[in-house]
Scaffold this motif. Structure first.
Motif, mmCIF file in Angstrom:
data_model
loop_
_atom_site.group_PDB
_atom_site.id
_atom_site.type_symbol
_atom_site.label_atom_id
_atom_site.label_comp_id
_atom_site.label_asym_id
_atom_site.label_seq_id
_atom_site.Cartn_x
_atom_site.Cartn_y
_atom_site.Cartn_z
ATOM 1 N N GLY A 23 0.829 -1.214 0.000
ATOM 2 C CA GLY A 23 0.000 0.000 0.000
ATOM 3 C C GLY A 23 0.856 1.254 0.000
ATOM 4 N N GLY A 24 1.960 1.227 -0.743
ATOM 5 C CA GLY A 24 2.833 2.408 -0.827
ATOM 6 C C GLY A 24 2.325 3.373 -1.882
ATOM 7 N N LEU A 25 3.256 4.080 -2.475
ATOM 8 C CA LEU A 25 2.933 5.086 -3.488
ATOM 9 C C LEU A 25 2.031 4.515 -4.584
ATOM 10 N N MET A 26 2.438 3.400 -5.188
ATOM 11 C CA MET A 26 1.689 2.840 -6.316
ATOM 12 C C MET A 26 0.456 2.064 -5.864
ATOM 13 N N GLY A 27 0.633 1.214 -4.846
ATOM 14 C CA GLY A 27 -0.470 0.377 -4.377
ATOM 15 C C GLY A 27 -1.666 1.199 -3.934
ATOM 16 N N VAL A 44 -3.241 -5.272 1.200
ATOM 17 C CA VAL A 44 -2.483 -6.070 2.162
ATOM 18 C C VAL A 44 -1.119 -5.413 2.382
ATOM 19 N N GLU A 45 -0.780 -5.223 3.642
ATOM 20 C CA GLU A 45 0.515 -4.622 4.000
ATOM 21 C C GLU A 45 1.182 -5.422 5.113
ATOM 22 N N LEU A 46 2.387 -5.003 5.444
ATOM 23 C CA LEU A 46 3.172 -5.717 6.446
ATOM 24 C C LEU A 46 2.625 -5.522 7.856
ATOM 25 N N ASN A 47 2.111 -4.331 8.142
ATOM 26 C CA ASN A 47 1.551 -4.093 9.480
ATOM 27 C C ASN A 47 0.444 -3.040 9.454
ATOM 28 N N GLU A 106 0.435 -7.217 -7.256
ATOM 29 C CA GLU A 106 1.542 -6.979 -6.329
ATOM 30 C C GLU A 106 2.228 -5.655 -6.638
ATOM 31 N N ALA A 107 2.345 -4.805 -5.609
ATOM 32 C CA ALA A 107 3.075 -3.532 -5.750
ATOM 33 C C ALA A 107 3.959 -3.325 -4.526
ATOM 34 N N ILE A 108 4.787 -4.351 -4.226
ATOM 35 C CA ILE A 108 5.699 -4.256 -3.071
ATOM 36 C C ILE A 108 7.079 -3.839 -3.573
ATOM 37 N N VAL A 109 8.066 -3.891 -2.688
ATOM 38 C CA VAL A 109 9.418 -3.429 -3.052
ATOM 39 C C VAL A 109 9.954 -4.125 -4.306
ATOM 40 N N GLU A 110 10.783 -3.396 -5.028
ATOM 41 C CA GLU A 110 11.331 -3.899 -6.293
ATOM 42 C C GLU A 110 12.493 -4.849 -6.008
ATOM 43 N N ASN A 111 12.175 -6.070 -5.586
ATOM 44 C CA ASN A 111 13.214 -7.024 -5.214
ATOM 45 C C ASN A 111 12.712 -8.417 -5.590
ATOM 46 N N ILE A 114 12.046 -11.134 -2.825
ATOM 47 C CA ILE A 114 10.886 -10.823 -1.968
ATOM 48 C C ILE A 114 9.579 -11.059 -2.746
ATOM 49 N N LYS A 115 9.588 -10.700 -4.032
ATOM 50 C CA LYS A 115 8.391 -10.943 -4.855
ATOM 51 C C LYS A 115 8.166 -12.453 -5.014
ATOM 52 N N HIS A 116 9.258 -13.220 -5.206
ATOM 53 C CA HIS A 116 9.142 -14.684 -5.303
ATOM 54 C C HIS A 116 8.493 -15.267 -4.061
ATOM 55 N N SER A 134 1.982 -8.424 -11.491
ATOM 56 C CA SER A 134 2.978 -7.587 -10.822
ATOM 57 C C SER A 134 3.035 -6.216 -11.482
ATOM 58 N N ASN A 135 3.249 -5.200 -10.638
ATOM 59 C CA ASN A 135 3.386 -3.822 -11.130
ATOM 60 C C ASN A 135 4.871 -3.447 -11.285
ATOM 61 N N THR A 136 5.747 -4.450 -11.307
ATOM 62 C CA THR A 136 7.184 -4.157 -11.402
ATOM 63 C C THR A 136 7.514 -3.217 -12.556
ATOM 64 N N SER A 137 8.527 -2.354 -12.331
ATOM 65 C CA SER A 137 8.975 -1.456 -13.395
ATOM 66 C C SER A 137 10.133 -2.043 -14.178
ATOM 67 N N SER A 138 10.957 -2.846 -13.499
ATOM 68 C CA SER A 138 12.214 -3.205 -14.155
ATOM 69 C C SER A 138 12.547 -4.683 -14.127
ATOM 70 N N LEU A 157 1.031 -5.825 -14.887
ATOM 71 C CA LEU A 157 0.110 -4.682 -14.987
ATOM 72 C C LEU A 157 0.909 -3.477 -14.525
ATOM 73 N N HIS A 158 1.424 -2.711 -15.463
ATOM 74 C CA HIS A 158 2.349 -1.636 -15.116
ATOM 75 C C HIS A 158 1.651 -0.279 -15.166
ATOM 76 N N PHE A 159 1.511 0.314 -13.978
ATOM 77 C CA PHE A 159 0.856 1.622 -13.835
ATOM 78 C C PHE A 159 1.903 2.728 -13.787
ATOM 79 N N PHE A 160 1.433 3.964 -13.842
ATOM 80 C CA PHE A 160 2.329 5.124 -13.833
ATOM 81 C C PHE A 160 1.960 6.078 -12.706
ATOM 82 N N ASN A 161 2.956 6.718 -12.166
ATOM 83 C CA ASN A 161 2.781 7.609 -11.016
ATOM 84 C C ASN A 161 2.505 9.044 -11.475
ATOM 85 N N PRO A 162 1.513 9.753 -10.931
ATOM 86 C CA PRO A 162 0.509 9.312 -9.948
ATOM 87 C C PRO A 162 -0.639 8.539 -10.610
HETATM 88 P P1 NAI Z 1 6.715 1.946 -2.025
HETATM 89 O O1 NAI Z 1 7.978 1.743 -1.288
HETATM 90 O O2 NAI Z 1 6.035 3.275 -1.975
HETATM 91 O O3 NAI Z 1 5.634 0.857 -1.519
HETATM 92 C C1 NAI Z 1 5.926 -0.486 -1.318
HETATM 93 C C2 NAI Z 1 5.063 -0.983 -0.166
HETATM 94 O O4 NAI Z 1 5.100 -2.400 -0.110
HETATM 95 C C3 NAI Z 1 5.526 -0.475 1.203
HETATM 96 O O5 NAI Z 1 4.458 0.208 1.828
HETATM 97 C C4 NAI Z 1 5.903 -1.761 1.960
HETATM 98 O O6 NAI Z 1 5.557 -1.709 3.345
HETATM 99 C C5 NAI Z 1 5.085 -2.807 1.238
HETATM 100 N N1 NAI Z 1 5.600 -4.174 1.320
HETATM 101 C C6 NAI Z 1 6.875 -4.586 1.180
HETATM 102 N N2 NAI Z 1 6.938 -5.937 1.267
HETATM 103 C C7 NAI Z 1 5.673 -6.375 1.457
HETATM 104 C C8 NAI Z 1 5.081 -7.662 1.607
HETATM 105 N N3 NAI Z 1 5.816 -8.772 1.588
HETATM 106 N N4 NAI Z 1 3.743 -7.744 1.782
HETATM 107 C C9 NAI Z 1 2.987 -6.622 1.796
HETATM 108 N N5 NAI Z 1 3.486 -5.375 1.653
HETATM 109 C C10 NAI Z 1 4.816 -5.256 1.483
HETATM 110 O O7 NAI Z 1 7.008 1.497 -3.537
HETATM 111 P P2 NAI Z 1 6.269 1.926 -4.892
HETATM 112 O O8 NAI Z 1 6.939 3.099 -5.482
HETATM 113 O O9 NAI Z 1 4.811 1.965 -4.639
HETATM 114 O O10 NAI Z 1 6.630 0.683 -5.843
HETATM 115 C C11 NAI Z 1 6.004 -0.582 -5.712
HETATM 116 C C12 NAI Z 1 6.209 -1.378 -6.994
HETATM 117 O O11 NAI Z 1 5.668 -0.645 -8.092
HETATM 118 C C13 NAI Z 1 7.661 -1.693 -7.362
HETATM 119 O O12 NAI Z 1 7.725 -2.968 -7.940
HETATM 120 C C14 NAI Z 1 7.989 -0.631 -8.405
HETATM 121 O O13 NAI Z 1 8.970 -1.058 -9.320
HETATM 122 C C15 NAI Z 1 6.655 -0.487 -9.106
HETATM 123 N N6 NAI Z 1 6.429 0.793 -9.789
HETATM 124 C C16 NAI Z 1 6.794 1.989 -9.213
HETATM 125 C C17 NAI Z 1 6.558 3.187 -9.871
HETATM 126 C C18 NAI Z 1 6.916 4.485 -9.240
HETATM 127 O O14 NAI Z 1 6.856 5.520 -9.944
HETATM 128 N N7 NAI Z 1 7.271 4.531 -7.968
HETATM 129 C C19 NAI Z 1 5.926 3.212 -11.209
HETATM 130 C C20 NAI Z 1 5.488 1.919 -11.678
HETATM 131 C C21 NAI Z 1 5.780 0.765 -11.001
#
Ligand code: NAI
Length: 303
Positions: A23-27, A44-47, A106-111, A114-116, A134-138, A157-162
């Protein structure tokens, strides 16, 4: 008749319940636009602490939309906000939530590892029909999907910010994504108000594959001393009609992000000179001058 049948069977099978993991920036943006268009969304988030923050940021974003769209009708605006929020629930228990999910996005950290871990934990327990995306960028969608059995029900499913503002959605097919999965995702993209394009699972998909090398080449110009940042930006705005110059754009995107995308591609495709690392970019990252978000990058934003 057959057309009616296929439309109605598709409608019956349409994506209604969406789980957004992260539920970060993209989620939070993805959850908002899905709920706004009438889907039931669970984030769904970590806490719980992060979930509270996510909920609050969606609420504020919806209030901004309401202020604009229902300018003359504040009561309708309030209803819009509360109805949309009523379609969003939150959880810290993914295994529980997937039981009732048509799409897990899935829109969690770009790793990759962790995604696996995440997708592996739900592949055996999610209903058979559930699509994973997955919303992965790279990262490569096929590589992320490699730990799952449901490769036919896996896509990007690749979205764009905002997310609430940007109209584009890239729907990424791997060689194993089925036609049915692809069609459901295209229909869902339309239902949430985006314009969906299709592309293969290649580095950067369409937008980033073109934008990252553009920014990199502009930075290489700077490094060679061919032109100043300002002149490069003016040139591309006035000469190519771009709304932002490539150096400004790089400062806006954030140098940590661009640098890690570029280095990742360079490692995978060392023969491609467009992906060669950039010393000035690495230096900015080391100095934590990440662009607009830290107040300094190739330009200075401090007042
Ligand atoms: P972010 O850091 O704002 O949000 C990631 C969230 O995922 C954090 O709130 C974190 O607590 C949560 N998280 C981490 N591991 C988790 C798990 N195992 N279960 C549940 N929640 C978990 O990151 P952001 O920018 O939203 O990016 C997310 C994904 O979207 C990445 O894969 C990124 O490559 C992709 N993306 C990012 C864009 C951007 O402009 N920031 C654009 C398009 C895609």
């Amino acid at each position: 008749i057959s057309r009616n049948f296929s439309t109605s069977s598709l409608a019956r099978a349409a994506i209604k319940n969406v789980t957004v993991v992260g539920g970060g920036l993209m989620g939070s943006g993805i959850a908002q636009v899905s709920a706004q268009s009438g889907h039931n969304v669970t984030i769904v988030e970590l806490n719980q602490e992060v979930l509270d923050k996510t909920h609050k940021s969606i609420q504020q974003s919806l209030q901004r939309v309401a202020k604009k769209v229902y300018k003359e009708k504040p009561q309708e605006g309030e209803n819009f906000v509360s109805e949309t929020l009523s379609r969003i629930s939150t959880s810290t228990n993914l295994a529980d939530v997937v039981q009732n999910s048509d799409l897990v996005l899935e829109a969690i950290v770009e790793n990759l590892s962790i995604k696996h871990k995440l997708f592996k934990s739900i592949d055996d327990i999610a209903p058979e029909k559930t699509i994973f995306a997955s919303n992965t960028s790279s990262l490569s969608i096929s590589e992320i999907a490699s730990v799952c059995k449901r490769k036919d029900k896996f896509a990007g499913l690749h979205f764009f910010n905002p997310v609430p503002v940007m109209k584009l959605l890239e729907v990424v097919r791997t060689p194993e994504t089925s036609d049915e999965t692809y069609e459901k995702l295209m229909a869902w993209g339309k239902a949430i108000g985006k314009t969906a394009i299709t592309c293969k699972d290649t580095p950067g998909f369409v937008v980033n594959r073109l934008l990252v090398p553009l920014m990199a080449e502009a930075i290489r110009m700077l490094e060679r001393g061919d032109a100043s940042p300002k002149d490069i930006d003016i040139a591309m705005k006035l000469g190519a009609g771009h709304p932002m110059g490539p150096i400004e754009l790089a400062d806006y995107v954030g140098h940590d992000t661009t640098n890690s995308i570029l280095n990742g591609w360079h490692e995978k495709f060392p023969e491609n000179p467009l992906f060669n690392p950039l010393p000035s970019l690495q230096k900015l990252v080391d100095e934590k001058k990440l662009g607009v978000k830290t107040g300094e990058g190739y330009y200075c934003y401090k007042k």
